[in-house]
Design a protein around this motif. Structure first.
Motif, PDB file in Angstrom:
ATOM      1  N   TYR A  99       0.716  -1.062   0.030  1.00  0.00           N
ATOM      2  CA  TYR A  99       0.048  -0.013  -0.046  1.00  0.00           C
ATOM      3  C   TYR A  99       0.798   1.243  -0.041  1.00  0.00           C
ATOM      4  N   SER A 100       2.237   1.341   0.158  1.00  0.00           N
ATOM      5  CA  SER A 100       3.223   2.212   0.283  1.00  0.00           C
ATOM      6  C   SER A 100       3.562   3.333  -1.643  1.00  0.00           C
ATOM      7  N   PHE A 101       3.153   2.275  -2.006  1.00  0.00           N
ATOM      8  CA  PHE A 101       3.376   2.548  -3.529  1.00  0.00           C
ATOM      9  C   PHE A 101       1.782   3.466  -3.642  1.00  0.00           C
ATOM     10  N   ILE A 102       0.557   3.397  -2.995  1.00  0.00           N
ATOM     11  CA  ILE A 102      -0.612   4.425  -3.650  1.00  0.00           C
ATOM     12  C   ILE A 102       0.518   5.668  -2.875  1.00  0.00           C
ATOM     13  N   PRO A 162       0.418 -11.838   1.313  1.00  0.00           N
ATOM     14  CA  PRO A 162       1.160 -12.619   1.473  1.00  0.00           C
ATOM     15  C   PRO A 162       0.253 -14.246   0.971  1.00  0.00           C
ATOM     16  N   ASP A 163      -0.316 -14.400   0.235  1.00  0.00           N
ATOM     17  CA  ASP A 163      -0.436 -15.689  -0.609  1.00  0.00           C
ATOM     18  C   ASP A 163      -0.671 -15.692  -1.942  1.00  0.00           C
ATOM     19  N   PHE A 164      -1.134 -16.276  -2.942  1.00  0.00           N
ATOM     20  CA  PHE A 164      -1.218 -15.985  -3.926  1.00  0.00           C
ATOM     21  C   PHE A 164      -2.715 -17.120  -4.657  1.00  0.00           C
ATOM     22  N   SER A 165      -3.713 -15.762  -3.482  1.00  0.00           N
ATOM     23  CA  SER A 165      -4.995 -16.096  -3.641  1.00  0.00           C
ATOM     24  C   SER A 165      -5.702 -15.374  -4.513  1.00  0.00           C
ATOM     25  N   PHE A 166      -6.945 -15.292  -4.815  1.00  0.00           N
ATOM     26  CA  PHE A 166      -7.353 -14.975  -5.825  1.00  0.00           C
ATOM     27  C   PHE A 166      -7.920 -13.013  -5.528  1.00  0.00           C
ATOM     28  N   LEU A 167      -7.843 -12.274  -4.297  1.00  0.00           N
ATOM     29  CA  LEU A 167      -8.257 -11.791  -3.673  1.00  0.00           C
ATOM     30  C   LEU A 167      -6.447 -10.393  -3.457  1.00  0.00           C
ATOM     31  N   ASN A 168      -5.648 -11.489  -3.249  1.00  0.00           N
ATOM     32  CA  ASN A 168      -4.044 -10.274  -3.165  1.00  0.00           C
ATOM     33  C   ASN A 168      -4.140  -9.887  -4.012  1.00  0.00           C
ATOM     34  N   VAL A 169      -4.372 -11.336  -5.299  1.00  0.00           N
ATOM     35  CA  VAL A 169      -3.460 -10.738  -6.930  1.00  0.00           C
ATOM     36  C   VAL A 169      -4.585  -9.683  -7.414  1.00  0.00           C
ATOM     37  N   LEU A 170      -5.460  -9.553  -7.360  1.00  0.00           N
ATOM     38  CA  LEU A 170      -6.018  -8.961  -7.586  1.00  0.00           C
ATOM     39  C   LEU A 170      -5.564  -7.569  -7.249  1.00  0.00           C
ATOM     40  N   LYS A 171      -6.246  -7.113  -5.286  1.00  0.00           N
ATOM     41  CA  LYS A 171      -5.083  -6.147  -5.175  1.00  0.00           C
ATOM     42  C   LYS A 171      -3.953  -5.996  -5.671  1.00  0.00           C
ATOM     43  N   LEU A 172      -2.943  -6.788  -5.682  1.00  0.00           N
ATOM     44  CA  LEU A 172      -1.504  -6.169  -6.435  1.00  0.00           C
ATOM     45  C   LEU A 172      -1.575  -5.651  -7.522  1.00  0.00           C
ATOM     46  N   SER A 173      -2.665  -6.403  -8.007  1.00  0.00           N
ATOM     47  CA  SER A 173      -3.455  -5.655  -9.905  1.00  0.00           C
ATOM     48  C   SER A 173      -3.205  -4.404 -10.406  1.00  0.00           C
ATOM     49  N   ILE A 174      -4.501  -3.817  -9.102  1.00  0.00           N
ATOM     50  CA  ILE A 174      -5.111  -3.027  -9.305  1.00  0.00           C
ATOM     51  C   ILE A 174      -3.844  -2.155  -8.791  1.00  0.00           C
ATOM     52  N   ILE A 175      -2.906  -1.587  -7.696  1.00  0.00           N
ATOM     53  CA  ILE A 175      -1.929  -0.969  -7.746  1.00  0.00           C
ATOM     54  C   ILE A 175      -0.729  -1.394  -8.327  1.00  0.00           C
ATOM     55  N   PHE A 208      -1.795   2.701 -10.371  1.00  0.00           N
ATOM     56  CA  PHE A 208      -1.115   3.489  -9.603  1.00  0.00           C
ATOM     57  C   PHE A 208       0.501   3.693 -10.364  1.00  0.00           C
ATOM     58  N   VAL A 209       0.934   2.485  -9.933  1.00  0.00           N
ATOM     59  CA  VAL A 209       2.144   2.625 -10.393  1.00  0.00           C
ATOM     60  C   VAL A 209       2.707   2.438 -11.789  1.00  0.00           C
ATOM     61  N   ALA A 210       1.764   1.526 -12.657  1.00  0.00           N
ATOM     62  CA  ALA A 210       2.585   1.993 -14.779  1.00  0.00           C
ATOM     63  C   ALA A 210       1.784   2.863 -15.120  1.00  0.00           C
ATOM     64  N   ILE A 211       0.668   3.212 -14.516  1.00  0.00           N
ATOM     65  CA  ILE A 211       0.031   4.456 -15.698  1.00  0.00           C
ATOM     66  C   ILE A 211       0.666   5.401 -14.766  1.00  0.00           C
ATOM     67  N   ILE A 212       1.688   5.891 -13.624  1.00  0.00           N
ATOM     68  CA  ILE A 212       2.135   7.083 -13.621  1.00  0.00           C
ATOM     69  C   ILE A 212       3.603   6.997 -14.180  1.00  0.00           C
ATOM     70  N   GLY A 256       2.804  -2.773 -16.040  1.00  0.00           N
ATOM     71  CA  GLY A 256       1.684  -3.310 -15.101  1.00  0.00           C
ATOM     72  C   GLY A 256       1.724  -5.119 -14.458  1.00  0.00           C
ATOM     73  N   LEU A 257       1.939  -5.729 -15.519  1.00  0.00           N
ATOM     74  CA  LEU A 257       1.862  -7.207 -16.375  1.00  0.00           C
ATOM     75  C   LEU A 257       3.029  -7.696 -15.824  1.00  0.00           C
ATOM     76  N   ILE A 258       4.476  -6.939 -15.787  1.00  0.00           N
ATOM     77  CA  ILE A 258       6.086  -7.220 -15.260  1.00  0.00           C
ATOM     78  C   ILE A 258       5.665  -7.176 -13.875  1.00  0.00           C
ATOM     79  N   ASN A 259       5.418  -5.800 -13.194  1.00  0.00           N
ATOM     80  CA  ASN A 259       4.901  -5.767 -12.302  1.00  0.00           C
ATOM     81  C   ASN A 259       4.149  -7.042 -11.104  1.00  0.00           C
ATOM     82  N   VAL A 260       3.161  -6.938 -11.641  1.00  0.00           N
ATOM     83  CA  VAL A 260       2.119  -8.493 -10.719  1.00  0.00           C
ATOM     84  C   VAL A 260       3.062  -9.391 -11.305  1.00  0.00           C
ATOM     85  N   LEU A 261       3.886 -10.007 -12.121  1.00  0.00           N
ATOM     86  CA  LEU A 261       4.415 -11.468 -11.910  1.00  0.00           C
ATOM     87  C   LEU A 261       5.722 -11.122 -11.092  1.00  0.00           C
ATOM     88  N   LEU A 262       6.302 -10.224 -11.337  1.00  0.00           N
ATOM     89  CA  LEU A 262       7.282  -9.831 -10.363  1.00  0.00           C
ATOM     90  C   LEU A 262       7.283  -9.742  -8.662  1.00  0.00           C
TER      91      LEU A 262
END
Length: 312
Positions: free
Chosen positions: A103-106, A166-179, A183-187, A258-264
């Protein structure tokens, strides 16, 4: 001295002499670029205090120049370069207030929307320059996905960052993808491609504008502390920047970034060990495998077409 109200620059106090060559103007523009590279070198070496003060100094100088220079070709790229020290100063200062988390990325990237907006409006960027078009988007999507996976795998192999979820759940991956996308990729792509690359292309031309932007994009990854990451991200910036030149589509390069960061930061830390990717890379990237593979292909081709080789 008067000024043209139709120009993007409204406050003008200093004229660049009309006899000043284009080459001399380009040399002047390279000075802040070199200072930014020097500041990143200090961060690379772990001298964060020196890096902080260098960035503070270059930001103040760029502000003073943009308040006093009349020449739009000098003023516009200088103002665009101001975004880099702003990004780095916020990034360096953030861990002082709290521990770096997803969340610090925000908090790092969201405030940069304000200077990006004012620069885009003040310099009268067009929709096409920013990249708000979908020209050739569908054509490039398959290549974009392949490029994203290749760069992400290369980056993870080099830097091995910790996972941000914290884990590879759908919700956590979704949160990571949104940020990472919103935020990161667009900016970052607005800063490096839409604004900085556009202005440097106008100054240095398409080729050298792309090269300078890619170098800056690479050195801004010095915080990982490895020269291989800088080289890889310079190369990644070159590919992304070239695609932006070809398409002027911001959505396409945001998709790649964005996809690079989500994978990374989300996918690879969990699947890398499970699939033993280190062993796979070690096997197929080894010199013995490459030499054996190409030797086999050579012998097959030799047997099928013996007349092509005069020594037969």
């Amino acid at each position: 001295m008067g000024y043209d109200p139709d120009q993007s620059v409204n406050q003008v106090f200093i004229d660049i002499p009309t006899h000043t060559s284009i080459f001399q103007k380009k040399k002047v523009l390279l000075i802040p670029v070199l200072v930014i590279i020097l500041a990143e070198a200090q961060q690379f070496l772990g001298n964060y205090t020196y890096a902080f003060w260098l960035y503070a100094m270059v930001l103040i100088i760029l502000c003073l120049i943009t308040l006093s220079v009349r020449d739009m070709k000098i003023y516009a790229p200088y103002q665009a370069l101001m975004l880099l020290p702003l990004l780095r100063l916020v990034n360096i200062s953030m861990p002082v207030f709290f521990e770096m988390t997803l969340y610090s990325f925000i908090f790092i990237y969201f405030p940069l929307i304000i200077p990006i907006f004012f620069i885009a409006v003040h310099q009268k960027f067009t929709i096409e320059q920013i990249g708000f078009i979908n020209k050739k988007l569908l054509i490039y999507i398959p290549a974009a996905l392949i490029i994203s996976v290749m760069i992400a795998v290369g980056e993870y192999y080099i830097v091995r960052p910790d996972h941000l979820i914290p884990d590879f759940s759908f919700l956590n991956v979704l949160k990571l993808s949104i940020i990472m996308f919103v935020f990161v990729a667009i900016i970052e792509e607005l800063i490096f491609r839409s604004i900085l690359q556009t202005r440097l292309e106008e100054c240095f031309g398409l080729f050298f504008g792309l090269i300078v932007t890619s170098i800056l994009f690479g050195v801004m990854h010095s915080g990982y502390g490895t020269i291989y990451e800088i080289v890889l991200t310079c190369f990644a910036g070159l590919i992304i920047g070239y695609l932006f030149q070809r398409t002027r589509c911001l959505l396409l390069i945001v998709l790649i970034h964005g996809l690079i960061n989500v994978l990374l930061f989300g996918v690879l830390p969990y699947v890398w060990g499970d699939y033993n990717i280190d062993s796979i890379i070690a096997r197929y990237a080894s010199l013995s495998y490459i030499s054996d593979h190409f030797s086999s292909l050579f012998l097959i081709h030799l047997n099928q077409h013996p007349a092509l080789f005069w020594f037969q």
